[in-house]
Scaffold this motif. Structure first.
Motif, PDB file in Angstrom:
ATOM      1  N   ILE A  91      -5.057  -1.280  -7.722  1.00  0.00           N
ATOM      2  CA  ILE A  91      -5.925  -0.167  -8.005  1.00  0.00           C
ATOM      3  C   ILE A  91      -5.488   1.128  -7.227  1.00  0.00           C
ATOM      4  CG2 ILE A  91      -7.298  -0.984  -5.888  1.00  0.00           C
ATOM      5  CD1 ILE A  91      -9.849   0.044  -7.157  1.00  0.00           C
ATOM      6  N   GLY A  92      -5.900   2.277  -7.874  1.00  0.00           N
ATOM      7  CA  GLY A  92      -5.248   3.612  -7.319  1.00  0.00           C
ATOM      8  C   GLY A  92      -6.369   4.690  -7.581  1.00  0.00           C
ATOM      9  N   PHE A  93      -5.909   5.580  -6.808  1.00  0.00           N
ATOM     10  CA  PHE A  93      -6.775   7.026  -7.337  1.00  0.00           C
ATOM     11  C   PHE A  93      -5.430   8.295  -7.316  1.00  0.00           C
ATOM     12  CE2 PHE A  93      -7.136   6.683  -2.451  1.00  0.00           C
ATOM     13  CZ  PHE A  93      -6.220   7.822  -2.257  1.00  0.00           C
ATOM     14  N   ALA A  94      -5.968   9.257  -7.873  1.00  0.00           N
ATOM     15  CA  ALA A  94      -5.221  10.574  -7.712  1.00  0.00           C
ATOM     16  C   ALA A  94      -6.303  11.755  -7.428  1.00  0.00           C
ATOM     17  CB  ALA A  94      -4.554  10.747  -9.026  1.00  0.00           C
ATOM     18  N   ILE A  95      -5.805  12.630  -6.664  1.00  0.00           N
ATOM     19  CA  ILE A  95      -6.737  13.616  -6.295  1.00  0.00           C
ATOM     20  C   ILE A  95      -5.846  14.809  -6.641  1.00  0.00           C
ATOM     21  CG2 ILE A  95      -7.663  15.036  -4.286  1.00  0.00           C
ATOM     22  CD1 ILE A  95      -7.140  12.613  -2.540  1.00  0.00           C
ATOM     23  N   GLY A  96      -6.666  15.834  -7.562  1.00  0.00           N
ATOM     24  CA  GLY A  96      -6.161  17.037  -7.898  1.00  0.00           C
ATOM     25  C   GLY A  96      -6.022  17.843  -6.915  1.00  0.00           C
ATOM     26  N   LEU A  97      -4.747  18.428  -6.345  1.00  0.00           N
ATOM     27  CA  LEU A  97      -4.826  19.089  -4.977  1.00  0.00           C
ATOM     28  C   LEU A  97      -5.168  20.579  -5.340  1.00  0.00           C
ATOM     29  CD1 LEU A  97      -1.413  18.325  -3.204  1.00  0.00           C
ATOM     30  CD2 LEU A  97      -3.730  18.636  -2.319  1.00  0.00           C
ATOM     31  N   ASP A  98      -4.589  21.061  -6.688  1.00  0.00           N
ATOM     32  CA  ASP A  98      -4.936  22.538  -6.998  1.00  0.00           C
ATOM     33  C   ASP A  98      -6.437  22.783  -6.718  1.00  0.00           C
ATOM     34  OD1 ASP A  98      -1.931  23.504  -8.274  1.00  0.00           O
ATOM     35  OD2 ASP A  98      -2.992  21.240  -8.709  1.00  0.00           O
ATOM     36  N   ARG A  99      -7.131  21.825  -7.229  1.00  0.00           N
ATOM     37  CA  ARG A  99      -8.734  21.825  -7.248  1.00  0.00           C
ATOM     38  C   ARG A  99      -9.266  21.661  -5.859  1.00  0.00           C
ATOM     39  NH1 ARG A  99     -13.280  23.653  -8.760  1.00  0.00           N
ATOM     40  NH2 ARG A  99     -14.822  22.207  -8.815  1.00  0.00           N
ATOM     41  N   LEU A 100      -8.437  20.869  -5.268  1.00  0.00           N
ATOM     42  CA  LEU A 100      -9.199  20.608  -3.881  1.00  0.00           C
ATOM     43  C   LEU A 100      -8.964  21.518  -2.832  1.00  0.00           C
ATOM     44  CD1 LEU A 100      -9.903  18.076  -2.033  1.00  0.00           C
ATOM     45  CD2 LEU A 100      -7.665  17.747  -1.427  1.00  0.00           C
ATOM     46  N   ILE A 101      -7.621  22.485  -3.060  1.00  0.00           N
ATOM     47  CA  ILE A 101      -7.672  23.596  -2.260  1.00  0.00           C
ATOM     48  C   ILE A 101      -8.683  24.463  -2.401  1.00  0.00           C
ATOM     49  CG2 ILE A 101      -5.972  25.385  -1.676  1.00  0.00           C
ATOM     50  CD1 ILE A 101      -4.722  22.853  -0.720  1.00  0.00           C
ATOM     51  N   GLU A 102      -8.940  24.745  -3.807  1.00  0.00           N
ATOM     52  CA  GLU A 102      -9.765  25.979  -4.192  1.00  0.00           C
ATOM     53  C   GLU A 102     -11.216  25.658  -3.653  1.00  0.00           C
ATOM     54  OE1 GLU A 102     -10.754  26.245  -8.476  1.00  0.00           O
ATOM     55  OE2 GLU A 102      -8.776  26.919  -8.441  1.00  0.00           O
ATOM     56  N   VAL A 103     -11.805  24.118  -3.374  1.00  0.00           N
ATOM     57  CA  VAL A 103     -13.089  23.914  -2.921  1.00  0.00           C
ATOM     58  C   VAL A 103     -13.037  23.615  -1.620  1.00  0.00           C
ATOM     59  CG1 VAL A 103     -13.770  23.535  -5.172  1.00  0.00           C
ATOM     60  CG2 VAL A 103     -12.866  21.813  -3.789  1.00  0.00           C
ATOM     61  N   LEU A 104     -11.769  23.837  -0.777  1.00  0.00           N
ATOM     62  CA  LEU A 104     -11.912  23.127   0.664  1.00  0.00           C
ATOM     63  C   LEU A 104     -12.783  23.740   1.447  1.00  0.00           C
ATOM     64  CD1 LEU A 104      -9.713  21.440   1.521  1.00  0.00           C
ATOM     65  CD2 LEU A 104      -8.354  23.577   2.576  1.00  0.00           C
ATOM     66  N   ALA A 136      -2.867   7.190  -4.042  1.00  0.00           N
ATOM     67  CA  ALA A 136      -2.434   5.860  -3.342  1.00  0.00           C
ATOM     68  C   ALA A 136      -2.695   4.789  -4.281  1.00  0.00           C
ATOM     69  CB  ALA A 136      -3.443   5.858  -2.269  1.00  0.00           C
ATOM     70  N   GLU A 137      -2.116   4.007  -4.201  1.00  0.00           N
ATOM     71  CA  GLU A 137      -1.938   2.821  -5.169  1.00  0.00           C
ATOM     72  C   GLU A 137      -1.965   1.451  -4.065  1.00  0.00           C
ATOM     73  OE1 GLU A 137      -2.230   3.488  -8.140  1.00  0.00           O
ATOM     74  OE2 GLU A 137      -1.214   5.258  -8.119  1.00  0.00           O
ATOM     75  N   LEU A 138      -2.938   0.353  -4.397  1.00  0.00           N
ATOM     76  CA  LEU A 138      -2.918  -0.895  -3.654  1.00  0.00           C
ATOM     77  C   LEU A 138      -2.579  -1.747  -4.510  1.00  0.00           C
ATOM     78  CD1 LEU A 138      -6.064  -1.809  -1.221  1.00  0.00           C
ATOM     79  CD2 LEU A 138      -4.696  -3.396  -2.427  1.00  0.00           C
ATOM     80  N   ILE A 139      -1.455  -2.151  -4.288  1.00  0.00           N
ATOM     81  CA  ILE A 139      -0.881  -3.213  -5.403  1.00  0.00           C
ATOM     82  C   ILE A 139      -0.677  -4.736  -4.803  1.00  0.00           C
ATOM     83  CG2 ILE A 139       1.424  -3.873  -6.909  1.00  0.00           C
ATOM     84  CD1 ILE A 139       1.893  -0.775  -6.487  1.00  0.00           C
ATOM     85  N   GLY A 140      -1.373  -5.405  -5.569  1.00  0.00           N
ATOM     86  CA  GLY A 140      -1.140  -6.986  -5.184  1.00  0.00           C
ATOM     87  C   GLY A 140      -2.222  -7.839  -4.881  1.00  0.00           C
ATOM     88  N   ASP A 141      -3.582  -7.049  -4.665  1.00  0.00           N
ATOM     89  CA  ASP A 141      -4.800  -7.686  -4.541  1.00  0.00           C
ATOM     90  C   ASP A 141      -5.794  -7.448  -5.816  1.00  0.00           C
ATOM     91  OD1 ASP A 141      -6.483  -9.219  -2.435  1.00  0.00           O
ATOM     92  OD2 ASP A 141      -7.538  -7.452  -2.947  1.00  0.00           O
ATOM     93  N   GLY A 142      -6.363  -8.372  -6.160  1.00  0.00           N
ATOM     94  CA  GLY A 142      -7.414  -8.147  -7.178  1.00  0.00           C
ATOM     95  C   GLY A 142      -8.695  -8.245  -6.993  1.00  0.00           C
ATOM     96  N   ARG A 162       0.765  -1.122   0.209  1.00  0.00           N
ATOM     97  CA  ARG A 162      -0.011  -0.023  -0.101  1.00  0.00           C
ATOM     98  C   ARG A 162       0.706   1.201   0.103  1.00  0.00           C
ATOM     99  NH1 ARG A 162      -2.974  -3.682   3.354  1.00  0.00           N
ATOM    100  NH2 ARG A 162      -5.070  -3.839   2.711  1.00  0.00           N
ATOM    101  N   LEU A 163       0.671   1.939  -1.047  1.00  0.00           N
ATOM    102  CA  LEU A 163       1.579   3.366  -1.110  1.00  0.00           C
ATOM    103  C   LEU A 163       0.901   4.489  -1.476  1.00  0.00           C
ATOM    104  CD1 LEU A 163       3.914   1.713  -3.752  1.00  0.00           C
ATOM    105  CD2 LEU A 163       4.632   1.886  -1.345  1.00  0.00           C
ATOM    106  N   PHE A 164       1.285   5.607  -0.742  1.00  0.00           N
ATOM    107  CA  PHE A 164       0.698   6.801  -1.305  1.00  0.00           C
ATOM    108  C   PHE A 164       1.913   7.955  -1.826  1.00  0.00           C
ATOM    109  CE2 PHE A 164       1.760   8.052   3.074  1.00  0.00           C
ATOM    110  CZ  PHE A 164       1.978   9.331   2.856  1.00  0.00           C
ATOM    111  N   TYR A 165       1.408   8.723  -2.382  1.00  0.00           N
ATOM    112  CA  TYR A 165       2.480   9.676  -2.999  1.00  0.00           C
ATOM    113  C   TYR A 165       1.820  11.006  -2.935  1.00  0.00           C
ATOM    114  CZ  TYR A 165      -0.444   9.421  -7.150  1.00  0.00           C
ATOM    115  OH  TYR A 165      -1.406   9.484  -8.037  1.00  0.00           O
ATOM    116  N   ILE A 166       2.518  12.143  -2.950  1.00  0.00           N
ATOM    117  CA  ILE A 166       2.086  13.446  -2.889  1.00  0.00           C
ATOM    118  C   ILE A 166       3.141  14.362  -3.679  1.00  0.00           C
ATOM    119  CG2 ILE A 166       1.986  15.672  -1.674  1.00  0.00           C
ATOM    120  CD1 ILE A 166       1.504  14.288   0.921  1.00  0.00           C
ATOM    121  N   GLY A 167       2.951  14.953  -4.873  1.00  0.00           N
ATOM    122  CA  GLY A 167       3.829  15.735  -5.689  1.00  0.00           C
ATOM    123  C   GLY A 167       3.272  16.234  -6.799  1.00  0.00           C
ATOM    124  N   PRO A 168       4.331  17.067  -7.772  1.00  0.00           N
ATOM    125  CA  PRO A 168       3.731  17.676  -8.838  1.00  0.00           C
ATOM    126  C   PRO A 168       3.938  16.704 -10.133  1.00  0.00           C
ATOM    127  CG  PRO A 168       6.111  18.250  -8.374  1.00  0.00           C
ATOM    128  CD  PRO A 168       5.629  17.288  -7.152  1.00  0.00           C
TER     129      PRO A 168
END
Ligand code: AMP
Length: 428
Positions: free
Chosen positions: A306-319, A134-140, A108-114
């Motif tokens: 399986i994984g997802f990505a959150i657009g931070l620029d947009r998230l901050i705008e609508v916080l 975040a990505e959850l790798i190795g379970d289907g 189970r991994l997560f990342y934050i970055g440009p």
């Protein structure tokens, strides 16, 4: 050539500085992600910003807009084609295949970055933008899909989002998807004249993408089109049903959105977005999906993920307001000299305050006390600490609360306890 004196440096088009006080919001969101994702057992990964161009061609897909039009690609000094990463999943898949395949699964991994995409800059769209993913790798299995959705709800709720809803769909496994593409093409080809230019082009290259069109005429045309749901293999159908059961069982609000396909080629089975309906037309906060073939595609062993990505620029705008307040609440103390007290004494008091566990900002320039207090107020600081000859002689400080105007005295010998009592005990 312009002279050095006339050069005014500016940031590159589509790339912006993140400045205070907004950076406090960014830090708050990032800290919340670390805390919440950590609770689900996710560990941070940091991959390079530059990768071989081929990685993205093979993973994101040569026919996608991202790879076709938007990548910052360049030849290095040996002529090898490299690209700034336009998204992170491909890099994480590569890093897993290269370094982490021996770890117990799932990883189970997560990342934050440009991330970097050469898009037309417009409101909310940048050429350097930021994602948390975040990505959850190795379970289907479908339960992993559910865990990821639950984690996102937990994260977004911690930021104060209230009206959340998941949109879920399945794009099937590759064989059922290929079968569906044929049926969709057969339906759309005789009606190609009714499609816009983009969709006509996609008819050949990537007909699934036509499904997420925003054009009303095309949406109408698609209403009668064959449905992907009807082309699913038994296994994909069960997977999707189990995911829905899990979401039901955990009280997640969701809708099946059968036109949701998402832009990237690598998705298999589950795709999802989380929306906050109160945000209006652009209401998606995060998107993700399953990519069971990607890791093998980039040279790893067959490994579902399986994984997802959150657009931070947009998230901050609508916080939501609650998160904004939590982020900018300045709990620091502004230390103001009274009269011409020694700056060395001020520096020493600053250290004492910090050692007691509080934030201290010192007024080190030689301005009047009034000017210093005005500065503190403009910074949004609630508390000022006054230090003059009198306080110095008695071993005390004077604490001023800008909100109530009250002044109290604290003992320097018991600074931590005194400040704690006065600050935490003050009315909000
Ligand atoms: P995608 O990787 O295209 O699925 O995008 C995931 C999220 O990243 C989206 O929900 C957007 O919020 C965000 N995003 C993608 N491209 C940009 C951009 N150029 N500027 C700002 N945010 C972006």
């Amino acid at each position: 050539m312009s002279s050095a004196a006339s050069y005014r440096a500016r940031s590159v088009k589509g790339m912006r500085d993140l400045l205070p006080p907004a950076t406090a919001l960014w830090a708050h969101v990032e800290e919340t992600a670390r805390r919440v994702f950590g609770r689900y057992g996710y560990e941070e990964i940091r991959t390079p910003i530059v990768e071989e161009t081929e990685l993205f061609v093979r993973s994101v897909g040569a026919t996608t807009d991202i790879v076709g039009k938007e990548m910052y690609s360049f030849a290095d000094k040996k002529g090898k084609s490299l690209s700034l990463r336009p998204e992170a999943t491909a890099s994480v898949a590569r890093a897993f295949a290269e370094h982490l395949r021996e770890r117990p699964l799932p990883v189970r991994l997560f990342y934050i970055g440009p991330q970097f995409r050469y898009e037309r800059p417009q409101r909310g769209r940048y050429r350097q933008f930021h994602q948390i993913g975040a990505e959850l790798i190795g379970d289907g299995g479908p339960w992993s899909d559910a865990e990821l959705v639950l984690m996102l709800f937990s994260f977004l709720r911690a930021l104060g989002f209230a009206d959340l809803r998941a949109l879920v769909n399945t794009v099937g496994d590759p064989s059922s998807r290929e079968a569906y593409k044929k049926r969709l093409r057969a339906y759309l080809e005789p009606r190609a004249a009714e499609l816009g230019e983009d969709s006509r082009r996609r008819l050949d290259t990537n007909p699934l993408r036509i499904l997420d069109t925003k054009k009303p005429a095309e949406i109408e045309l698609l209403a009668q089109a064959p449905r992907l749901m009807d082309s699913l293999s038994e296994e994909s159908r069960c997977h999707f049903q189990d995911l829905l059961r899990a979401l039901d069982g955990c009280g997640v609000e969701y809708e099946i959105e059968d036109r949701l396909v998402r832009g990237l080629d690598y998705y298999t089975r589950t795709v999802f977005e989380i929306v906050s309906p109160s945000l209006g037309a652009q209401n998606a906060i995060v998107g993700g999906g399953r990519y069971d073939d990607l890791i093998e595609e980039v040279g790893g062993p067959p490994t579902p993920a399986i994984g997802f990505a959150i657009g931070l620029d947009r998230l901050i705008e609508v916080l939501p307001q609650a998160a904004r307040r939590a982020a900018v609440e300045v709990t620091g103390l502004y230390v103001v000299p009274v009269g011409d007290i020694s700056r060395i004494e001020l520096l020493r008091l600053g250290e004492e305050i910090r050692n007691a566990g509080f934030t201290a900002m010192l007024e080190l320039s030689s301005v009047s006390m009034r000017t210093a207090l005005r500065r503190a107020d403009r910074l949004g600081v609630r508390w000022a600490v006054l230090l003059g000859e009198e306080e110095l002689g008695r071993g005390t400080i004077t604490l001023k609360d800008f909100r109530s105007g009250e002044q109290t005295t604290a003992e320097r010998k018991a600074l931590g306890a005194d400040l704690g009592r006065l600050i935490q005990g003050a009315s909000p």
